[in-house]
Design a protein around this motif. Structure first.
Motif, mmCIF file in Angstrom:
data_model
loop_
_atom_site.group_PDB
_atom_site.id
_atom_site.type_symbol
_atom_site.label_atom_id
_atom_site.label_comp_id
_atom_site.label_asym_id
_atom_site.label_seq_id
_atom_site.Cartn_x
_atom_site.Cartn_y
_atom_site.Cartn_z
ATOM 1 N N GLY A 91 -7.372 -3.441 3.693
ATOM 2 C CA GLY A 91 -6.924 -4.442 2.676
ATOM 3 C C GLY A 91 -7.032 -3.847 1.142
ATOM 4 O O GLY A 91 -6.979 -4.578 0.310
ATOM 5 N N PHE A 92 -7.121 -2.434 1.031
ATOM 6 C CA PHE A 92 -7.408 -1.900 -0.180
ATOM 7 C C PHE A 92 -6.383 -2.164 -0.848
ATOM 8 O O PHE A 92 -6.611 -2.449 -2.551
ATOM 9 N N PHE A 93 -5.080 -2.103 -0.669
ATOM 10 C CA PHE A 93 -3.996 -2.216 -1.621
ATOM 11 C C PHE A 93 -3.566 -3.595 -1.796
ATOM 12 O O PHE A 93 -2.769 -3.940 -2.964
ATOM 13 N N PRO A 114 2.080 -7.493 -8.048
ATOM 14 C CA PRO A 114 0.982 -7.261 -7.292
ATOM 15 C C PRO A 114 1.799 -6.940 -5.772
ATOM 16 O O PRO A 114 2.925 -7.529 -5.598
ATOM 17 N N MET A 115 1.061 -6.486 -4.995
ATOM 18 C CA MET A 115 1.574 -6.143 -3.639
ATOM 19 C C MET A 115 0.556 -6.452 -2.486
ATOM 20 O O MET A 115 -0.654 -6.711 -2.699
ATOM 21 N N THR A 116 1.139 -6.742 -1.237
ATOM 22 C CA THR A 116 0.294 -6.630 -0.108
ATOM 23 C C THR A 116 0.840 -5.695 0.786
ATOM 24 O O THR A 116 2.100 -5.507 0.801
ATOM 25 N N VAL A 117 0.068 -5.022 1.342
ATOM 26 C CA VAL A 117 0.406 -4.014 2.304
ATOM 27 C C VAL A 117 -0.341 -4.201 3.696
ATOM 28 O O VAL A 117 -1.430 -4.388 3.813
ATOM 29 N N GLU A 118 0.470 -4.268 4.839
ATOM 30 C CA GLU A 118 0.098 -4.508 6.019
ATOM 31 C C GLU A 118 0.700 -3.395 7.204
ATOM 32 O O GLU A 118 1.803 -3.181 6.753
ATOM 33 N N LEU A 119 -0.392 -3.168 7.968
ATOM 34 C CA LEU A 119 0.355 -2.562 9.197
ATOM 35 C C LEU A 119 1.166 -3.255 10.333
ATOM 36 O O LEU A 119 0.816 -4.400 10.503
ATOM 37 N N LEU A 120 2.396 -2.750 10.670
ATOM 38 C CA LEU A 120 3.025 -3.440 11.676
ATOM 39 C C LEU A 120 2.302 -3.350 12.955
ATOM 40 O O LEU A 120 1.497 -2.344 13.145
ATOM 41 N N SER A 121 2.355 -4.401 13.852
ATOM 42 C CA SER A 121 1.691 -4.186 15.088
ATOM 43 C C SER A 121 2.448 -3.223 16.095
ATOM 44 O O SER A 121 3.461 -2.557 15.667
ATOM 45 N N LYS A 122 1.655 -2.829 17.206
ATOM 46 C CA LYS A 122 2.120 -1.704 17.952
ATOM 47 C C LYS A 122 3.449 -2.389 18.495
ATOM 48 O O LYS A 122 4.330 -1.220 18.626
ATOM 49 N N HIS A 123 3.717 -3.548 18.855
ATOM 50 C CA HIS A 123 4.916 -3.954 19.415
ATOM 51 C C HIS A 123 6.097 -3.664 18.424
ATOM 52 O O HIS A 123 7.116 -3.546 18.754
#
Length: 237
Positions: free
Chosen positions: A59-61, A214-223
């Motif tokens: 959650g750094f970004f 501001p931003m939020t950055v998230e990983l997309l799920s494997k699916h």
């Protein structure tokens, strides 16, 4: 009956193996008040890819700002100081924060600064090692052959831009003078208009947006990654 049972087990095993197979690419989503974009991280730059994934998982970004924006060039973010209410007070210059380490440069001839790429910012250092956290996304502009020729003879100091990359710079656009100087490690696959909107905002003398972004950055799920792989990079039959 035994053969049928064995065949069923085999088919189930194959299906399970296919389902368990990891996606070919990892994608991330950057969310802002100006929209979202989805970025594919390049497997050709594993050090930068894995570092970006690590920071995103932490959650750094989240809460960091796009603190430097230049229209027809790029938007930059990822400075941890931009989350600090004191260091990031209105009018303060940002861009000096870091995570205490750098990432070795990963230059690849096939990866260049076309419009919409994700690349690592850095300070001046002899090995051109990247910042451990700060990044930018190119907006860029289109070039003519004449302007590319001039660029080769001046800022590129004689380095020739490959013909196929020239076509990208002439038709799609980008920032060719950054090639082989800053590591490119991903590209926007959806939502490039977010970059255009942010690049066009009002800013101060330090190119910091007048209103914080501001931003939020998230990983997309494997699916989600698998679905994007199927859409963007269908297997050849």
């Amino acid at each position: 009956m035994k053969k049928l049972f064995t065949l069923s087990i085999l088919l189930l095993s194959i299906t399970a193996a296919a389902f368990a197979r990891p996606p070919k690419n990892q994608y991330v989503r950057i969310h802002t008040t100006y929209g979202d974009c989805i970025i594919r991280l390049y497997n050709e730059t594993p050090l930068h890819r894995d570092n970006f994934i690590k920071l995103t998982k932490k959650g750094f970004f989240n809460g960091t700002l796009f603190h430097r924006v230049i229209q027809n060039f790029m938007i930059q973010g990822g400075d941890p100081d931009s989350k600090d209410p004191v260091k990031a007070k209105p009018g303060a210059e940002l861009g000096n924060g870091d995570v205490g380490y750098t990432v070795p440069a990963e230059f690849r001839d096939s990866l260049f600064h076309k419009r919409g790429v994700l690349a690592a910012a850095r300070d001046e250092n002899p090995t051109k090692a990247s910042s451990g956290c700060q990044f930018y996304i190119t907006e860029g502009k289109r070039f003519t052959d004449g302007k590319l020729d001039t660029l080769e003879n001046t800022r590129l100091k004689g380095r020739k831009i490959p013909v196929w990359q020239r076509e990208w710079y002439k038709t799609v656009g980008g920032v060719p003078h950054l090639d082989q100087n800053y590591t490119v490690f991903g590209e926007v696959v959806s939502g490039i208009d977010m970059v255009d909107r942010i690049a066009a905002v009002k800013k101060d003398k330090n190119d910091r947006p007048a209103t914080d972004i501001p931003m939020t950055v998230e990983l997309l799920s494997k699916h989600e990654c698998k679905q994007l792989d199927k859409i963007l990079y269908p297997q050849k039959k």
